[in-house]
Design an enzyme around this catalytic site. Structure first.
Site, short mmCIF file in Angstrom:
data_model
loop_
_atom_site.label_atom_id
_atom_site.label_comp_id
_atom_site.label_asym_id
_atom_site.label_seq_id
_atom_site.Cartn_x
_atom_site.Cartn_y
_atom_site.Cartn_z
N PRO A 1 0.74 -1.29 -0.22
CA PRO A 1 -0.02 0.13 0.17
C PRO A 1 0.66 1.35 -0.12
O PRO A 1 1.22 1.66 0.87
CB PRO A 1 -0.70 -0.02 1.16
N GLU A 2 0.96 2.06 -1.36
CA GLU A 2 1.19 3.29 -1.32
C GLU A 2 -0.01 3.93 -1.77
O GLU A 2 -0.92 3.30 -1.89
CB GLU A 2 2.44 3.58 -1.88
N LYS B 1 -2.51 7.54 2.52
CA LYS B 1 -2.66 6.13 2.49
C LYS B 1 -3.84 5.77 3.57
O LYS B 1 -3.93 4.55 3.88
CB LYS B 1 -1.39 5.32 3.05
N ARG C 1 15.78 2.65 4.61
CA ARG C 1 14.78 1.93 3.65
C ARG C 1 15.76 2.20 2.41
O ARG C 1 16.67 3.03 2.10
CB ARG C 1 13.72 3.01 3.05
#
Length: 275
Positions: free
Chosen positions: A2-3, A61, A265
DNA sequence: ACCCGTGTTCGCTG
DNA sequence: TCAGCGAACACGGG
């Protein structure tokens, strides 16, 4: 997965599946208490049962459900976390693996919230007063709904010494932009993800704004379908640079794409195209 | 066993 | 107050 794009697809699916439907029964796995904080699986079940789905909105989101009950509106704020997904099954079909919550609709379907990794959130919002929820107050304007104002983006980046790739993942600046979109956007804009955000010029900021929108639109176009179908197992990687370390750059076709770690990240970029 | 992961939040520091 | 940083959250998959 999910973005912004995946959550947008989820919102569209949920509208098609649930708008106007009555929730005959809501259920939640007691073992998945983490998902319902603040709150409990029990409260989730008790409060939602009997409501009708009035609207499903997306900001960044976040999914904002407005439910209508006899005693007024009730909000359901849903975040998919890393692995959350809404699925629709016919009544009687087995629940998907890792299903944490279920909404039994009055049309013979069941909506399942599947979340193996438990980073998702389902949170009740009394009176559907979303404007009182802190996480929502902090969000910037949604890129898809409001577009991206280059002047506003430039002003926000000018205050940041952090690398531009990290800065654009700030939900107060560009809600919905996550780790994939951030890499893809920098690549499309030809901007080195390591550049301190404040060093971008006006032309670069404008290009970046445009690139984010393009990356979002591309991702949505690829995923439209009956359910979120996205880099499913065995599916092809649909991104330009994400998870393509070592592959030839699709633009210059000369340099090899690289991976680096920023703010814990992975970032993917072309050392030749991105200045 | 070890590393990686599409996200957020909390506590600490300057 | 704010920006930045690292750890933590929980768990599957390679």
């Amino acid at each position: 997965m999910p973005e912004l794009a995946e959550v947008e697809i989820a919102a569209r699916n949920l509208r098609a599946w649930a708008l106007g439907r009555r929730i005959e029964r809501a259920e939640a796995e007691p073992s998945a208490a983490y998902v319902f904080r603040p709150g409990t699986p029990k409260r989730f079940t008790a409060q939602i049962t009997g409501h009708r789905v009035e609207s499903v909105r997306r900001i960044g989101k976040q999914l904002l459900w407005t439910l209508r009950g006899d005693d007024g509106p009730l909000g359901l704020l849903a975040h998919l976390g890393m692995t959350g997904k809404w699925l629709r099954r016919e009544k009687g079909q087995p629940a998907p693996e890792y299903g944490k919550a279920r909404l039994h609709l009055d049309d013979g379907h069941v909506l399942h919230f599947r979340d193996p990794r438990l980073f998702g959130r389902l949170r009740l919002v009394p009176g559907a007063r979303f404007e009182e929820v802190d996480e929502l107050k902090e969000l910037g304007p949604d890129p898809l709904e409001a577009g991206i104002d280059p002047a506003r983006l430039g002003a926000a980046l000018a205050r940041r010494r952090a690398p531009v790739k990290v800065a654009i993942m700030d939900q107060g600046i560009l809600p919905g932009v996550g780790n994939i979109l951030a890499s893809e956007s920098c690549f499309r804009a030809g901007i080195d993800p390591r550049r301190p955000a404040a060093t971008l010029g006006g032309v670069e900021v404008a290009r970046l704004a445009q690139s984010v929108l393009e990356a979002v639109h591309d991702a949505i176009t690829r995923q439209e379908g009956p359910e979120i179908a996205y880099v499913e197992e065995g599916g092809e990687n649909p991104f330009l640079v994400y998870a393509r370390e070592g592959e030839r750059c699709p633009r210059c076709k000369r340099a090899d794409l690289r991976r680096l770690v920023q703010a814990q990240r992975s970032t993917f970029y072309c050392p030749r195209c991105q200045k």
